[in-house]
Scaffold this active site. Sequence first.
Site, mmCIF file in Angstrom:
data_model
loop_
_atom_site.group_PDB
_atom_site.id
_atom_site.type_symbol
_atom_site.label_atom_id
_atom_site.label_comp_id
_atom_site.label_asym_id
_atom_site.label_seq_id
_atom_site.Cartn_x
_atom_site.Cartn_y
_atom_site.Cartn_z
ATOM 1 N N GLU A 36 0.798 -1.319 0.109
ATOM 2 C CA GLU A 36 0.054 -0.011 0.003
ATOM 3 C C GLU A 36 0.893 1.212 0.017
ATOM 4 O O GLU A 36 1.355 1.554 1.037
ATOM 5 C CB GLU A 36 -0.824 -0.061 1.288
ATOM 6 C CG GLU A 36 -1.511 -1.442 1.311
ATOM 7 C CD GLU A 36 -2.766 -1.223 0.484
ATOM 8 O OE1 GLU A 36 -3.463 -0.111 -0.062
ATOM 9 O OE2 GLU A 36 -3.612 -2.456 0.235
ATOM 10 N N CYS B 202 -1.888 9.691 2.201
ATOM 11 C CA CYS B 202 -1.450 9.308 1.095
ATOM 12 C C CYS B 202 -2.502 9.319 -0.070
ATOM 13 O O CYS B 202 -2.009 9.444 -1.465
ATOM 14 C CB CYS B 202 -1.340 7.366 1.080
ATOM 15 S SG CYS B 202 -2.855 6.802 1.709
HETATM 16 P P1 NAD Z 1 8.138 4.839 4.924
HETATM 17 O O1 NAD Z 1 8.182 4.162 3.718
HETATM 18 O O2 NAD Z 1 9.354 5.690 5.214
HETATM 19 O O3 NAD Z 1 8.073 4.047 6.163
HETATM 20 C C1 NAD Z 1 6.982 2.928 6.343
HETATM 21 C C2 NAD Z 1 7.437 2.060 7.291
HETATM 22 O O4 NAD Z 1 8.552 1.056 6.630
HETATM 23 C C3 NAD Z 1 7.753 2.270 8.847
HETATM 24 O O5 NAD Z 1 7.244 1.538 9.695
HETATM 25 C C4 NAD Z 1 9.202 1.961 8.656
HETATM 26 O O6 NAD Z 1 9.844 1.306 9.901
HETATM 27 C C5 NAD Z 1 9.405 1.084 7.809
HETATM 28 N N1 NAD Z 1 10.953 1.129 6.915
HETATM 29 C C6 NAD Z 1 11.439 2.151 6.783
HETATM 30 N N2 NAD Z 1 12.686 1.797 6.079
HETATM 31 C C7 NAD Z 1 12.662 0.503 6.006
HETATM 32 C C8 NAD Z 1 13.584 -0.354 5.531
HETATM 33 N N3 NAD Z 1 14.864 -0.083 4.912
HETATM 34 N N4 NAD Z 1 13.272 -1.957 5.703
HETATM 35 C C9 NAD Z 1 12.073 -2.236 6.158
HETATM 36 N N5 NAD Z 1 11.150 -1.249 6.652
HETATM 37 C C10 NAD Z 1 11.266 0.088 6.726
HETATM 38 O O7 NAD Z 1 6.841 5.675 5.000
HETATM 39 P P2 NAD Z 1 6.116 6.922 5.996
HETATM 40 O O8 NAD Z 1 7.263 8.136 5.943
HETATM 41 O O9 NAD Z 1 6.284 6.312 7.385
HETATM 42 O O10 NAD Z 1 4.895 6.946 5.556
HETATM 43 C C11 NAD Z 1 4.606 7.826 4.258
HETATM 44 C C12 NAD Z 1 4.627 7.009 2.895
HETATM 45 O O11 NAD Z 1 3.420 6.134 3.116
HETATM 46 C C13 NAD Z 1 3.817 8.060 2.056
HETATM 47 O O12 NAD Z 1 4.605 7.619 0.589
HETATM 48 C C14 NAD Z 1 2.620 7.550 1.844
HETATM 49 O O13 NAD Z 1 1.997 7.687 0.535
HETATM 50 C C15 NAD Z 1 2.482 6.055 2.113
HETATM 51 N N6 NAD Z 1 1.197 5.800 2.464
HETATM 52 C C16 NAD Z 1 0.558 5.016 1.832
HETATM 53 C C17 NAD Z 1 -0.803 4.467 2.348
HETATM 54 C C18 NAD Z 1 -1.664 3.613 1.618
HETATM 55 O O14 NAD Z 1 -2.520 3.031 2.086
HETATM 56 N N7 NAD Z 1 -1.600 3.457 0.264
HETATM 57 C C19 NAD Z 1 -1.252 5.150 3.507
HETATM 58 C C20 NAD Z 1 -0.482 5.798 4.316
HETATM 59 C C21 NAD Z 1 0.692 6.098 3.737
#
Ligand code: NAD
Length: 513
Positions: free
Chosen positions: A257, A291
Amino acid sequence: MSLVEDTGNETGKPKSASTPGEGDVAPSGTASVKPPRSVRPGTDSSPADLGATLAKMRAAARKAGTPDYDTRLEHLDKLERVLVSRKHDIVKAIAMDFGVRSKHETLIAEVMIAVNEIKHARAHLHEWMETEPREVPWMFLPARAEVLMQPLGVVGVIAPWNYPVQLAVGPLVCALAAGNRVMIKPSELTPDTGELLRTMITETFAPDHVAVVTGGTEVSAAFAALPLDHLLFTGSTRVGKIIMKAAAENLVPVTLELGGKSPAILGEGYSLQRAAVEIMAAKMFNAGQTCLAPDYVLLPKGKADAFVEECKTAVASMFPKLVSNDGYTAVINDAHYARLKGYLDDARDRGGKLVEINPAKEDLTPEARKMAPTLVLHPKEEMLLMQEEIFGPILPVKTYETLDEALAYVNDHPRPLALYLFDDDAKRTDKVLRETVSGAACVNTAMLHFAMSDLPFGGVGGSGMGSYHGKDGFDTFTKKKPVVYQARINAGSMMRQPYGGTLDFALKMLIGS
Ligand code: NAD
């Protein structure tokens, strides 16, 4: 009891200075800034412990067998009870993490939608769990074929920070309805909420049933490398690629997602006032840190100035004040604030026209991390805000000469998570819906589809793969196992060597001589 009650104080602790930590959130071309990290060394999980937690859950799942309908209802009831009874704690924890988070936004987006998802699952669970009879070709009769709904086993959920409860609990509802055991990893950028989630889950479920593990990206990385039975990740497209690679090592199926740039398109003749109200309400919800927020606007040529005026009016009526208004959410941390400021500086440097909407002309200090909604007119493609997902209260406004030109622009870019069309013309609406591919679409509104449990929620292409919510979420976490039962007396011998005349006759009937 009403979900919306006065908790006294919706504003959490001020959080201005970021603690150095891992992870670079700066877009290419801006200075690298570090987000704060979870600072709970006493309670954070160690990456090394995750495998043991998974093994315990697997063993417990084998011992207990598949949970029946009543047991699953009980799990959903327990989850609903803890969400409703701890709603004020949720409001407080998220406000602590954001500095300021609108109480109502938390109650609507984190609690109400999750509770609705539970109610929907409870109402339909029986029919979802039912074994589905399937058709049997006549030559295999009297065999019987059916699809058995089976839990996948132990599944993982990695959640982001922007809706830290909803995006952990929403997938949990689907996974529990489908009869799974669940490991959850909340974002390290919302440590207070992560800790609260852990407490709530620990109080509600056995540790070998649902477990919340907290910690920094090293814990997330170890989590993504676990041999889970399914992994649902919500987060950025950049990290989504890392997750998919890690999961591929164990052939763990993933639902991704992700984010992206969701356009809002205004059709010729559509009320600019109505569009501005809908778009700015969606954009300013959680200060654009959604998002699904409209990322940029495409509107007919010559309408930009009038649209800007309508946006100013819409913002002023919804948010007469920004800084001294606990209903206007702050940017999550200094790093993201700097990232958004970087987009504005870059747009200004490249000759963009910026319109900041600050109805009460308040002083917006970086320490408070309240950012005024800012429109960027006629943005250039090379600007960072047209290259990156914005994820904040900045809205580029582009114009088009023909609708085909607008659709070509959308189709030349990665497939968005959502597309919002504002148009009363049925023919044009049909054209836009048919000629664009996006995770979802809304007509004359924005973001509403997320709240509809009966709609699959998920992206396509760059905005993600797979879906959840409602039945689609149940299916995501279910092995739909095809089963064939053969009767003792059947025509199977016809299909075995040595083949005879009966088979020749049957083949002639089916595919000709
Ligand atoms: P992110 O990708 O930075 O982090 C998301 C999760 O991934 C966190 O729990 C983090 O701990 C984990 N993570 C980070 N680096 C990692 C790695 N190297 N390996 C494994 N896990 C890792 O995203 P964010 O900043 O927390 O959220 C914002 C993003 O999420 C935006 O791009 C937004 O559009 C998206 N988003 C999508 C939806 C959806 O339903 N499609 C909903 C909310 C947010």
